[in-house]
Design an enzyme around this catalytic site. Structure first.
Site, PDB file in Angstrom:
ATOM      1  N   CYS A 130       6.809  -3.810  15.076  1.00 47.01           N
ATOM      2  CA  CYS A 130       6.864  -2.293  16.365  1.00 47.01           C
ATOM      3  C   CYS A 130       5.598  -2.447  16.969  1.00 47.01           C
ATOM      4  O   CYS A 130       4.499  -2.711  16.407  1.00 47.01           O
ATOM      5  CB  CYS A 130       7.004  -0.952  15.578  1.00 47.01           C
ATOM      6  SG  CYS A 130       8.734  -0.554  15.561  1.00 47.01           S
ATOM      7  N   GLY A 158       7.785  -1.537   6.103  1.00 41.29           N
ATOM      8  CA  GLY A 158       8.879  -1.908   6.388  1.00 41.29           C
ATOM      9  C   GLY A 158       9.759  -0.498   6.589  1.00 41.29           C
ATOM     10  O   GLY A 158       9.521  -0.092   6.245  1.00 41.29           O
ATOM     11  N   SER A 193      11.636   8.112   6.977  1.00 39.00           N
ATOM     12  CA  SER A 193      11.595   7.453   8.726  1.00 39.00           C
ATOM     13  C   SER A 193      12.606   6.519   8.959  1.00 39.00           C
ATOM     14  O   SER A 193      12.134   5.290   8.078  1.00 39.00           O
ATOM     15  CB  SER A 193       9.649   7.723   8.381  1.00 39.00           C
ATOM     16  OG  SER A 193       9.870   7.763  10.174  1.00 39.00           O
ATOM     17  N   ASN A 200      -2.772   6.704  17.061  1.00 37.35           N
ATOM     18  CA  ASN A 200      -4.113   5.996  16.093  1.00 37.35           C
ATOM     19  C   ASN A 200      -4.545   4.019  16.575  1.00 37.35           C
ATOM     20  O   ASN A 200      -3.862   3.300  16.158  1.00 37.35           O
ATOM     21  CB  ASN A 200      -3.816   5.995  14.292  1.00 37.35           C
ATOM     22  CG  ASN A 200      -3.707   7.378  14.123  1.00 37.35           C
ATOM     23  OD1 ASN A 200      -4.345   8.229  14.186  1.00 37.35           O
ATOM     24  ND2 ASN A 200      -2.247   7.153  12.762  1.00 37.35           N
ATOM     25  N   GLU A 232       0.992  -1.515  -0.074  1.00 38.86           N
ATOM     26  CA  GLU A 232       0.122   0.174  -0.283  1.00 38.86           C
ATOM     27  C   GLU A 232       1.112   1.222   0.277  1.00 38.86           C
ATOM     28  O   GLU A 232       1.489   1.497   0.546  1.00 38.86           O
ATOM     29  CB  GLU A 232      -1.282   0.028   0.824  1.00 38.86           C
ATOM     30  CG  GLU A 232      -1.594  -1.337   1.312  1.00 38.86           C
ATOM     31  CD  GLU A 232      -2.668  -1.051   2.502  1.00 38.86           C
ATOM     32  OE1 GLU A 232      -3.814  -1.528   2.165  1.00 38.86           O
ATOM     33  OE2 GLU A 232      -2.228  -0.481   3.352  1.00 38.86           O
ATOM     34  N   SER A 261      12.303   7.812  14.408  1.00 42.08           N
ATOM     35  CA  SER A 261      11.021   7.998  14.907  1.00 42.08           C
ATOM     36  C   SER A 261      11.559   7.291  16.561  1.00 42.08           C
ATOM     37  O   SER A 261      12.077   6.157  17.468  1.00 42.08           O
ATOM     38  CB  SER A 261      10.352   6.526  14.904  1.00 42.08           C
ATOM     39  OG  SER A 261       9.924   6.709  13.478  1.00 42.08           O
ATOM     40  N   LEU A 262      11.207   8.075  17.476  1.00 40.52           N
ATOM     41  CA  LEU A 262      11.909   8.024  19.000  1.00 40.52           C
ATOM     42  C   LEU A 262      11.468   7.257  19.795  1.00 40.52           C
ATOM     43  O   LEU A 262      11.245   6.457  20.648  1.00 40.52           O
ATOM     44  CB  LEU A 262      12.582   9.708  19.490  1.00 40.52           C
ATOM     45  CG  LEU A 262      13.214   8.943  20.296  1.00 40.52           C
ATOM     46  CD1 LEU A 262      14.647   8.780  20.285  1.00 40.52           C
ATOM     47  CD2 LEU A 262      13.484  11.171  21.462  1.00 40.52           C
ATOM     48  N   HIS A 263      10.120   7.951  20.058  1.00 43.32           N
ATOM     49  CA  HIS A 263       8.669   7.710  20.200  1.00 43.32           C
ATOM     50  C   HIS A 263       8.981   8.024  21.885  1.00 43.32           C
ATOM     51  O   HIS A 263       8.300   7.735  22.684  1.00 43.32           O
ATOM     52  CB  HIS A 263       8.354   6.434  19.865  1.00 43.32           C
ATOM     53  CG  HIS A 263       7.448   6.494  18.898  1.00 43.32           C
ATOM     54  ND1 HIS A 263       7.532   7.533  17.974  1.00 43.32           N
ATOM     55  CD2 HIS A 263       7.740   5.762  17.357  1.00 43.32           C
ATOM     56  CE1 HIS A 263       6.850   7.168  16.851  1.00 43.32           C
ATOM     57  NE2 HIS A 263       7.141   5.931  16.522  1.00 43.32           N
ATOM     58  N   CYS A 295      -0.642   6.836  10.293  1.00 36.44           N
ATOM     59  CA  CYS A 295       0.261   6.162  10.372  1.00 36.44           C
ATOM     60  C   CYS A 295       0.207   5.252  10.866  1.00 36.44           C
ATOM     61  O   CYS A 295      -0.399   4.792  12.061  1.00 36.44           O
ATOM     62  CB  CYS A 295       1.590   6.801  10.950  1.00 36.44           C
ATOM     63  SG  CYS A 295       2.023   8.693  10.354  1.00 36.44           S
ATOM     64  N   CYS A 341       1.918  -0.789  15.357  1.00 38.01           N
ATOM     65  CA  CYS A 341       2.093  -0.479  14.238  1.00 38.01           C
ATOM     66  C   CYS A 341       2.102  -1.977  13.311  1.00 38.01           C
ATOM     67  O   CYS A 341       1.924  -2.795  13.773  1.00 38.01           O
ATOM     68  CB  CYS A 341       3.448  -0.516  13.204  1.00 38.01           C
ATOM     69  SG  CYS A 341       3.950  -0.665  11.794  1.00 38.01           S
TER      70      CYS A 341
HETATM   71  S1  SF4 Z   1       6.891  -0.360   9.270  1.00 35.57           S
HETATM   72 FE1  SF4 Z   1       8.608   1.161  11.105  1.00 35.57          FE
HETATM   73  S2  SF4 Z   1       6.589   1.471  12.267  1.00 35.57           S
HETATM   74 FE2  SF4 Z   1       5.906  -0.329  11.713  1.00 35.57          FE
HETATM   75  S3  SF4 Z   1       6.815  -2.455  12.309  1.00 35.57           S
HETATM   76 FE3  SF4 Z   1       8.363  -1.780  10.846  1.00 35.57          FE
HETATM   77  S4  SF4 Z   1       9.885  -0.996  11.221  1.00 35.57           S
HETATM   78 FE4  SF4 Z   1       8.593  -0.758  12.751  1.00 35.57          FE
END
Ligand code: SF4
Length: 353
Positions: free
Chosen positions: A127, A173, A205, A304, A102, A228-230, A348, A130
């Site tokens: 993660c 990815g 990113s 989200n 996508e 992406s620290l988060h 996201c 995600c």
């Molecule tokens: S796409 Fe990015 S945020 Fe999602 S699992 Fe993979 S590395 Fe983590």
């Protein structure tokens, strides 16, 4: 004695419109002016023209055997979903091997049009927030498959009178886990005679692979990086991003500093606001300490909720606004992201194979 039947030979390989050396060889082979071929390439890759329409509109037609060797793109657009609320369109593609990926076309009110690209189908990094990670890695993509998303995105934007100028590698990815592929993509995307994107309008990113971040900045200093620290609390970050166990926050900070030095500008720091996990006073203190001395823009991301992932709760909007205000008061350039495409599962972390 009868002669043996001729052996079937492999069909000649097809050539992508962004493969400059192969196109030059093809033009030589067919004794064609490479400039005629370049016109076709420009119209499809840069102007977003449909391949067949661009072909028929050429003043000097290209020889049919040459055209037969060209491929306009490696993906089939299976479905598109347009948001009823904002300018987001989710594009579902299928590869020749049958894998689904996508991309998301984002049209901001300012007129800025951006394509969010996938570099894999699914993701191995898992993660916890995600959906792409929840399905694991389904398939790696080829250079043609990644770039075909851009060809389709530009075509859709052009058909609406829009100019696709911005790209973000924020789809499915982890881009830095596909370092060679990513660098090849960036090379072609930013070559003036191919896709012609300004490197400043391309953003990669990452969840934070320090060595790869530095190598990316060394080769493409103008390409923007978003980390992406988060969380700046090691245990919490590792709970959200499993690969964080392999790279300390100090290593990541050193890499971020080096990226800003090489780029001569700010790095974008993405920070997901999760109630009770990343928005507590101790999280805020750790974030300030981690950002201290780093040239960064902080982008706070409202979470989200995704149906498959139940154990996270978004920070309430009023608390997110207050968090952003406090960051700004400390002199940190901060934005609170307005996510597009939430009604079509295109925001996201919501993309799935
Ligand atoms: S796409 Fe990015 S945020 Fe999602 S699992 Fe993979 S590395 Fe983590």
């Amino acid at each position: 004695m009868k002669a043996p039947p001729a052996l079937a030979t492999d069909p000649e390989p097809v050539i992508s419109l962004h493969d400059a050396p192969a196109l030059a060889a093809l033009a030589r082979e067919h004794r064609t002016d490479p400039q005629h071929l370049a016109k076709l390439t420009r119209r499809v890759l840069q102007h977003g023209d449909d391949f067949c329409a661009a072909l028929t509109s050429l003043k000097t037609p290209l020889p049919a055997p040459l055209v037969a060797r060209l491929t306009p793109g490696a993906l089939i657009l299976v479905k598109r979903r347009d948001s009823a609320r904002d300018g987001a369109t989710k594009l579902l593609f299928q590869t020749r091997a049958g894998e689904r990926i996508e991309s998301v076309l984002l049209r901001a009110r300012s007129g800025r049009t951006t394509l969010c690209l996938s570099i894999q189908s699914g993701c191995a990094f898992g993660c916890s927030f995600c959906a792409s990670g929840a399905s694991g890695l389904r398939a790696r993509l080829t250079l043609d498959e990644v770039l075909a998303q851009v060809i389709h995105g530009r075509q859709i934007a052009a058909s609406e009178g829009l100019n696709l100028r911005n790209l973000v590698f924020m789809g499915m990815g982890e881009p830095l886990a596909e370092e060679a592929l990513l660098h090849d993509c960036l090379e072609r995307l930013t070559t003036a005679t191919l896709f012609g994107f300004s490197p400043r309008r391309v953003c990669v990113s990452t969840v934070g692979l320090p060595e790869e971040m530095v190598r990316l900045a060394q080769r493409f200093p103008s390409v923007r990086q978003a980390l992406s620290l988060h969380s700046a609390v090691a245990n919490e970050r590792a709970a959200l991003i499993p690969v964080a166990r392999e790279h300390s926050l100090d290593d990541l900070r050193r890499a971020a500093l080096e990226v800003t030095r090489l780029a001569g500008g700010r790095i974008l720091i993405e920070y997901l606001l999760l109630a009770g996990r990343t928005d507590r006073p101790e999280d805020e203190r750790a974030l300030y300490a981690w950002l201290d001395g780093l040239s960064a823009h902080l982008n706070l991301i409202p979470y989200n909720p995704i149906w498959r992932i139940a154990d996270h709760t978004p920070t309430p909007h009023s608390a997110a606004l207050a968090f952003a205000r406090r960051c700004r008061a400390r002199g940190i350039p901060t934005t609170l992201r307005r996510s597009l495409g939430t009604d079509i599962s295109a925001a996201c972390g919501a993309l799935t194979p």
